[in-house]
Scaffold this motif. Structure first.
Motif, PDB file in Angstrom:
ATOM      1  N   LEU A 271      -6.045 -23.621  -8.794  1.00 53.26           N
ATOM      2  CA  LEU A 271      -6.834 -23.063  -7.560  1.00 53.26           C
ATOM      3  C   LEU A 271      -6.864 -21.663  -7.688  1.00 53.26           C
ATOM      4  CD1 LEU A 271      -8.814 -23.568  -5.376  1.00 53.26           C
ATOM      5  CD2 LEU A 271      -6.705 -23.877  -3.618  1.00 53.26           C
ATOM      6  N   GLY A 272      -5.678 -21.105  -7.686  1.00 46.75           N
ATOM      7  CA  GLY A 272      -5.298 -19.348  -7.483  1.00 46.75           C
ATOM      8  C   GLY A 272      -5.992 -18.935  -8.900  1.00 46.75           C
ATOM      9  N   ARG A 273      -5.887 -19.480 -10.040  1.00 44.84           N
ATOM     10  CA  ARG A 273      -6.348 -19.092 -11.315  1.00 44.84           C
ATOM     11  C   ARG A 273      -7.821 -19.157 -11.270  1.00 44.84           C
ATOM     12  NH1 ARG A 273      -3.356 -20.183 -16.659  1.00 44.84           N
ATOM     13  NH2 ARG A 273      -4.639 -18.509 -17.283  1.00 44.84           N
ATOM     14  N   TYR A 274      -8.418 -20.193 -10.909  1.00 39.56           N
ATOM     15  CA  TYR A 274     -10.043 -20.211 -11.013  1.00 39.56           C
ATOM     16  C   TYR A 274     -10.488 -19.273 -10.039  1.00 39.56           C
ATOM     17  CZ  TYR A 274      -9.707 -24.320 -14.024  1.00 39.56           C
ATOM     18  OH  TYR A 274      -9.534 -25.314 -15.006  1.00 39.56           O
ATOM     19  N   LEU A 275     -10.121 -19.233  -8.839  1.00 37.10           N
ATOM     20  CA  LEU A 275     -10.568 -18.239  -8.156  1.00 37.10           C
ATOM     21  C   LEU A 275     -10.509 -16.715  -8.430  1.00 37.10           C
ATOM     22  CD1 LEU A 275      -9.629 -19.482  -4.585  1.00 37.10           C
ATOM     23  CD2 LEU A 275     -11.740 -19.489  -5.320  1.00 37.10           C
ATOM     24  N   GLU A 276      -9.441 -16.540  -8.833  1.00 39.23           N
ATOM     25  CA  GLU A 276      -9.167 -15.162  -9.183  1.00 39.23           C
ATOM     26  C   GLU A 276      -9.941 -14.870 -10.712  1.00 39.23           C
ATOM     27  OE1 GLU A 276      -7.538 -12.503  -8.250  1.00 39.23           O
ATOM     28  OE2 GLU A 276      -7.931 -11.278  -9.929  1.00 39.23           O
TER      29      GLU A 276
ATOM     30  N   ALA B 214      -9.507 -27.566  -4.656  1.00 39.46           N
ATOM     31  CA  ALA B 214      -9.335 -27.408  -3.361  1.00 39.46           C
ATOM     32  C   ALA B 214      -9.653 -28.787  -2.847  1.00 39.46           C
ATOM     33  CB  ALA B 214      -9.963 -26.279  -2.905  1.00 39.46           C
ATOM     34  N   ARG B 215     -10.473 -29.413  -3.223  1.00 39.66           N
ATOM     35  CA  ARG B 215     -10.883 -30.912  -2.734  1.00 39.66           C
ATOM     36  C   ARG B 215      -9.699 -31.968  -3.054  1.00 39.66           C
ATOM     37  NH1 ARG B 215     -14.132 -35.629  -2.739  1.00 39.66           N
ATOM     38  NH2 ARG B 215     -14.320 -35.709  -5.066  1.00 39.66           N
ATOM     39  N   THR B 216      -9.200 -31.785  -4.210  1.00 38.96           N
ATOM     40  CA  THR B 216      -8.053 -32.622  -4.545  1.00 38.96           C
ATOM     41  C   THR B 216      -6.884 -32.401  -3.678  1.00 38.96           C
ATOM     42  OG1 THR B 216      -8.914 -32.566  -6.743  1.00 38.96           O
ATOM     43  CG2 THR B 216      -6.867 -33.710  -6.363  1.00 38.96           C
ATOM     44  N   ILE B 217      -6.646 -31.159  -3.076  1.00 41.33           N
ATOM     45  CA  ILE B 217      -5.463 -30.959  -2.327  1.00 41.33           C
ATOM     46  C   ILE B 217      -5.851 -30.312  -0.882  1.00 41.33           C
ATOM     47  CG2 ILE B 217      -3.628 -30.519  -4.246  1.00 41.33           C
ATOM     48  CD1 ILE B 217      -4.414 -27.400  -3.846  1.00 41.33           C
ATOM     49  N   ARG B 218      -6.798 -31.227  -0.436  1.00 38.93           N
ATOM     50  CA  ARG B 218      -7.585 -30.650   0.858  1.00 38.93           C
ATOM     51  C   ARG B 218      -6.624 -30.723   1.769  1.00 38.93           C
ATOM     52  NH1 ARG B 218      -8.818 -29.288   4.254  1.00 38.93           N
ATOM     53  NH2 ARG B 218     -10.300 -29.308   5.832  1.00 38.93           N
ATOM     54  N   GLU B 219      -5.406 -31.643   1.722  1.00 41.21           N
ATOM     55  CA  GLU B 219      -4.664 -31.580   2.794  1.00 41.21           C
ATOM     56  C   GLU B 219      -3.295 -30.432   2.663  1.00 41.21           C
ATOM     57  OE1 GLU B 219      -4.431 -33.369   0.246  1.00 41.21           O
ATOM     58  OE2 GLU B 219      -2.465 -33.551  -0.563  1.00 41.21           O
ATOM     59  N   VAL B 220      -3.581 -29.662   1.653  1.00 37.20           N
ATOM     60  CA  VAL B 220      -2.566 -28.525   1.344  1.00 37.20           C
ATOM     61  C   VAL B 220      -3.147 -27.271   2.021  1.00 37.20           C
ATOM     62  CG1 VAL B 220      -1.029 -27.470  -0.251  1.00 37.20           C
ATOM     63  CG2 VAL B 220      -1.363 -30.125  -0.292  1.00 37.20           C
ATOM     64  N   VAL B 221      -4.343 -26.936   1.436  1.00 38.62           N
ATOM     65  CA  VAL B 221      -4.954 -25.574   1.737  1.00 38.62           C
ATOM     66  C   VAL B 221      -5.394 -25.886   3.198  1.00 38.62           C
ATOM     67  CG1 VAL B 221      -5.747 -25.350  -0.671  1.00 38.62           C
ATOM     68  CG2 VAL B 221      -7.325 -26.476   0.823  1.00 38.62           C
TER      69      VAL B 221
ATOM     70  N   THR C  39       6.320 -23.315  -0.766  1.00 36.17           N
ATOM     71  CA  THR C  39       5.918 -23.552  -1.945  1.00 36.17           C
ATOM     72  C   THR C  39       4.520 -23.674  -2.611  1.00 36.17           C
ATOM     73  OG1 THR C  39       8.106 -24.670  -1.779  1.00 36.17           O
ATOM     74  CG2 THR C  39       6.855 -24.798  -4.084  1.00 36.17           C
ATOM     75  N   PRO C  40       3.872 -24.420  -1.725  1.00 32.50           N
ATOM     76  CA  PRO C  40       2.332 -24.397  -2.147  1.00 32.50           C
ATOM     77  C   PRO C  40       1.867 -22.991  -2.093  1.00 32.50           C
ATOM     78  CG  PRO C  40       2.536 -26.018  -0.557  1.00 32.50           C
ATOM     79  CD  PRO C  40       3.912 -25.267  -0.580  1.00 32.50           C
ATOM     80  N   LEU C  41       2.053 -22.243  -1.326  1.00 37.01           N
ATOM     81  CA  LEU C  41       1.256 -20.870  -1.330  1.00 37.01           C
ATOM     82  C   LEU C  41       1.849 -20.138  -2.605  1.00 37.01           C
ATOM     83  CD1 LEU C  41      -0.830 -18.969  -0.122  1.00 37.01           C
ATOM     84  CD2 LEU C  41       1.201 -18.258   1.249  1.00 37.01           C
ATOM     85  N   ASP C  42       3.121 -20.215  -2.859  1.00 37.08           N
ATOM     86  CA  ASP C  42       3.619 -19.634  -4.143  1.00 37.08           C
ATOM     87  C   ASP C  42       3.195 -19.958  -5.277  1.00 37.08           C
ATOM     88  OD1 ASP C  42       5.477 -18.472  -2.292  1.00 37.08           O
ATOM     89  OD2 ASP C  42       7.171 -19.464  -2.657  1.00 37.08           O
ATOM     90  N   PHE C  43       2.709 -21.048  -5.697  1.00 38.11           N
ATOM     91  CA  PHE C  43       1.924 -21.710  -6.732  1.00 38.11           C
ATOM     92  C   PHE C  43       0.596 -21.176  -6.829  1.00 38.11           C
ATOM     93  CE2 PHE C  43       5.489 -24.982  -7.158  1.00 38.11           C
ATOM     94  CZ  PHE C  43       5.591 -24.626  -8.612  1.00 38.11           C
ATOM     95  N   ILE C  44      -0.068 -21.104  -5.691  1.00 38.58           N
ATOM     96  CA  ILE C  44      -1.119 -20.332  -5.766  1.00 38.58           C
ATOM     97  C   ILE C  44      -1.168 -18.870  -6.304  1.00 38.58           C
ATOM     98  CG2 ILE C  44      -3.354 -19.664  -4.271  1.00 38.58           C
ATOM     99  CD1 ILE C  44      -2.779 -21.951  -2.544  1.00 38.58           C
ATOM    100  N   TRP C  45      -0.487 -18.219  -5.739  1.00 35.18           N
ATOM    101  CA  TRP C  45      -0.100 -16.794  -5.822  1.00 35.18           C
ATOM    102  C   TRP C  45       0.180 -16.564  -7.384  1.00 35.18           C
ATOM    103  CZ3 TRP C  45      -3.101 -12.930  -4.377  1.00 35.18           C
ATOM    104  CH2 TRP C  45      -3.691 -12.990  -3.222  1.00 35.18           C
TER     105      TRP C  45
END
Lengths: 333, 475
Positions: A12-17, A97-104, A158-164
């Motif tokens: 998600l982080g990579r695609y958005l960037e 993002a949809r696949t991890i809708r409960e995380v974002v 952790t989820p945010l760490d992986f996004i960044w």
């Protein structure tokens, strides 16, 4: 956290960037075309080269159209067969993002979803036809909004760490490729009008969102070497290769702290990232046979290896059979 | 509409006593206002991704479940009656399941039911003798109710496996709060937004270990499932992980979650995967959705599955016909809620009647849902009736028939004509059951048949939804 979710966060982080970067490069190239007295092949061909889509483009449109402004923009925006097109990267970001809708967070999801629906619907098409600058600006703003919302609406965990981590490693590749391609094109040009050259270096800085930061640190003195050093080594500029790798390293330490139990994943990734970061010092270009191109190639390849190892260690993906050649593509001639 | 009653309007076209003030406020809005509010509401749903997937489509596979802002109202006294009836029904169904997977006392007294009830693939004989951890089998139920021409609520169908739709109830309420706050306030409506917290509490309470230190997860087939929005909604609002089959594994009859910090024990799984796909070791070996060994772990009492496997035998459309008998047999009580008279084609006498009256009856396939596999007798062609006659003769156990009930209607906004028109509705209340017994969410999913004249309210068949406003007791 669940490995599958970590992987989706990372992408998600990579695609958005990647989408923001693509929109920015297309927008800035369109602006440069208005005031630099350059041939279209010096303006638009590098764009498809930067994103590694030169062969795909010529296969689709033919070599004679590789400098066509409109073809390049359509190809990089809408083309479904082009994995780097805005359409594909934003669709992929939205699906992650949809696949991890409960995380974002709800806020981030809504921005990603709205942007996707806008692009898919009439509004996006109309904006593309009638206001090219506004079209790219809308994409950039929405992505930047989402990246900002990650920080301000999600648990710093952790989820945010992986996004960044995904954002930062994507940024290394984007900055390195832009610098490499432009460095090659500009350096190879007939030594000519200094104003034109300056304009080119400034456009590269703009394509990296680095114009004002560069001016602040260099008081307006623009040279090719200064721009290259800035984009490579400036530790205070958030898109320099050094800043992004250093930041990625910090996320990797958070994911695998020194006191973590030895069987937990992350040690090999950490071990790979440290020497890569150590190479990124201005002295690296001091020796006479060292080139910007060689250093950049090393960084892009090193980052690709790092991503492969992250996949293996954290996401449980098997390592690819042959190393992925992700080196910068240098333009022929 | 002939033969049916309207939820909000009396036969004289005047608002019913309980709802008069409210309808006056709603009715004072000009049509342009309504059109604008509807458009706003639908855009909000789309942007928020409150959608379901339609399998037949390729791209643009997600659609919103159309939402009508005109609420469906339920008076406090009607609700109190329904609540008691639903609790009673769920208690009886729970005891029935314990019995068919246990001593089978029922068949000692009613031997003629043995074959009829057990002769369905939904009954899983290998689970006989297993007593699930937490002792509850129907943790989450959705029971479909309709209102007949006399205004009586009747049970149409029990959903005891993976009933969906509760997320639309809560999203619908959020929209009502945003778009018609004044009307909502005046109506004195009972809240529904505590459902996720109640669900989380219910699930923790049936854990095989200390509830305080139990890990609850939701198991989804993944983002391509039509109800994926709901799965992620519940995970988000309950604050529990949403997992795929590949995220879980079983070791020593215990279930674990694969995390970036190593394995983590899981105690309760709210699974949104059908029985057949739950465990490739026990059921379909080709299933990629489930977890190998999960059934063993469940049978060993090391993990709670909500709902329990094998519940299908109790919500089978043929079993439905006997639920009033179960209430009398297991509870010694008279059924509080009525239900639709049902002909079970497996019984010779019923079958004969059904075949003679196909043009009057609604025929349903027992193992199909979503409005598929139905014959609407009064609206059918001779050819369709002949088709069903052959099907019934070939597999009588697969079919039941019921007289068509004139579903009640509710004033509904029609975007095409920009008018308020009567449309048929049903109601699905949700019932949570923990060790303390059943609890009914005061509200539910009101589904509405958006096409004029249609009786089919399923989202996959062009149905929409309405917010259900259960009124507080009059003060």
């Amino acid at each position: 956290m669940i490995a599958r979710i970590a992987e989706n966060c990372f992408w998600l982080g990579r695609y958005l960037e990647r989408a923001e970067s693509t929109a920015r490069v297309l927008q800035m190239t369109g602006q440069l075309a208005l005031d630099a007295e350059l041939g279209a092949e010096q303006l638009w061909t590098p764009v498809v080269v930067v994103f590694g889509e030169h062969p795909a483009f010529t296969a689709r449109y033919g070599a004679e159209r590789e400098a066509d402004a409109e073809d390049v923009q359509r190809f990089m925006t809408w083309e479904e067969s082009n994995t780097s097109s805005l359409f594909n990267t934003l669709s992929a970001a939205r699906e992650a993002a949809r696949t991890i809708r409960e995380v974002v967070s709800k806020e981030c999801w809504e921005v990603t979803n709205e942007l996707y629906l806008w692009l898919l619907g009439d509004a996006g098409r109309e904006e593309f036809e009638h206001s090219r600058y506004g079209f790219f600006q809308h994409i950039r703003r929405m992505v930047q909004l989402c990246l900002g919302l990650f920080r301000s609406t999600m648990l710093h965990d952790t989820p945010l760490d992986f996004i960044w981590l995904g954002v930062m490693l994507e940024r290394v590749g984007q900055t390195a490729r832009l610098l490499d391609v432009h460095h090659h094109v500009f350096s190879g040009m007939r030594p000519g009008h200094p104003v034109v050259e300056t304009a080119l270096w400034l456009s590269l800085l703009r394509a990296c969102s680095g114009f004002e930061p560069f001016m602040k640190t260099h008081s307006g003195r623009v040279t090719g070497d200064a721009v290259a050093s800035f984009l490579l080594f400036e530790s205070r500029f958030p898109r320099s290769v050094h800043y992004c790798l250093d930041s990625a390293y910090r996320y990797l330490v958070r994911l695998c702290p020194p006191d973590a139990e030895p069987q937990l994943p992350g040690r090999r990734t950490l071990a790979l990232s440290l020497p890569l970061l150590a190479e990124l010092r201005p002295q690296a270009l001091a020796s006479p046979d060292a080139t910007v191109h060689a250093l950049l190639t090393r960084m892009v390849e090193g980052t690709a290896d790092l991503c492969a190892l992250i996949s293996e260690e954290y996401f449980g993906r098997k390592p690819p059979e042959a190393p992925v050649a992700l080196g910068t593509q240098v333009m022929a001639g | 509409m002939p033969g049916s009653i309207d939820e909000l309007m009396g036969p004289d076209g005047v608002a019913r006593q309980d709802f008069q003030k409210l309808l006056a406020v709603l009715g004072a809005r000009p049509p342009e206002d309504f059109a604008r509010m509807q458009a706003l509401a639908e855009r909000a749903l789309l942007n928020q991704g409150v959608t379901f997937s339609v399998y037949s489509d390729q791209r643009g596979t997600e659609r919103i479940f159309p939402f009508c802002l005109i609420p469906r109202l339920v008076s406090a006294s009607d609700w109190a009656h329904m609540e008691r009836g639903l609790e009673q029904r769920i208690r009886a169904l729970g005891l029935f399941l314990d019995d068919v997977y246990g001593p089978q006392r029922l068949f000692a007294e009613r031997p003629e039911l043995r074959e009829l009830i057990l002769n369905t693939p939904l009954y899983l004989p290998r689970l006989r003798g297993v007593r699930p951890a937490g002792r509850v089998r129907i943790h989450i139920a959705g029971i479909d109710l309709i209102r007949d021409g006399r205004g009586t609520y009747q049970v149409l169908e029990d959903n005891l496996r993976t009933p969906s739709g509760v997320s639309y109830v809560m999203e619908g309420r959020i929209l009502s709060k945003r778009v018609v706050p004044d009307v909502l306030e005046m109506a004195r409506v009972r809240r529904v937004d505590h459902y996720p917290a109640r669900l989380a509490e219910t699930l923790r309470a049936v854990s095989p270990e200390d509830p305080e230190h139990s890990t609850v997860v939701i198991l989804t087939p993944g983002p391509y499932n039509s109800a994926y929005f709901e799965h992620s909604f519940l995970a988000r609002t309950m604050g529990v992980p949403l997992v795929h089959g590949e995220d879980l594994f079983v070791d020593d009859d215990r279930v674990f979650l694969r995390t970036t910090r190593g394995p983590r024990r899981v105690h309760v799984i709210y699974r949104r995967i059908d029985d057949a796909f739950l465990d490739p070791e026990a059921f379909r070996p080709d299933s990629m959705l489930g977890v190998r060994g999960l059934l063993r772990a469940w049978a060993a009492g090391n993990v709670t599955l909500a709902n329990a496997p094998g519940n299908g035998v109790a919500d089978d459309k043929a079993t439905y016909a006997f639920v009033p008998d179960f209430i009398r047999f297991y509870l010694g009580e008279q059924p509080i809620l009525e239900q639709v008279p049902t002909y079970v084609c497996a019984r010779e006498e019923d079958r004969r009647y059904v075949l003679e009256h196909l043009n009057e009856l609604v025929v349903k396939t027992v193992d199909e849902a979503g409005g598929y596999g139905m014959l609407m007798g009064p609206q059918s062609t001779a050819e369709e009736r002949e088709d069903f006659r052959q099907r019934i003769l070939a597999h009588p156990r697969r079919y039941i028939a019921q007289p068509r009930v004139e579903l009640s209607t509710c004033p509904t906004w029609d975007a095409a004509t920009r008018k308020v028109v009567p449309r048929r509705v049903d109601l699905r209340p949700y019932i949570l059951t923990g060790p303390q017994g059943p609890w009914v969410l005061p509200g539910g999913l009101s589904r509405v048949a958006l096409r004029a004249g249609s009786y089919v309210v399923n989202s996959s068949q062009g149905g929409g939804s309405k917010d259900t406003w259960v009124q507080k007791e009059a003060v």
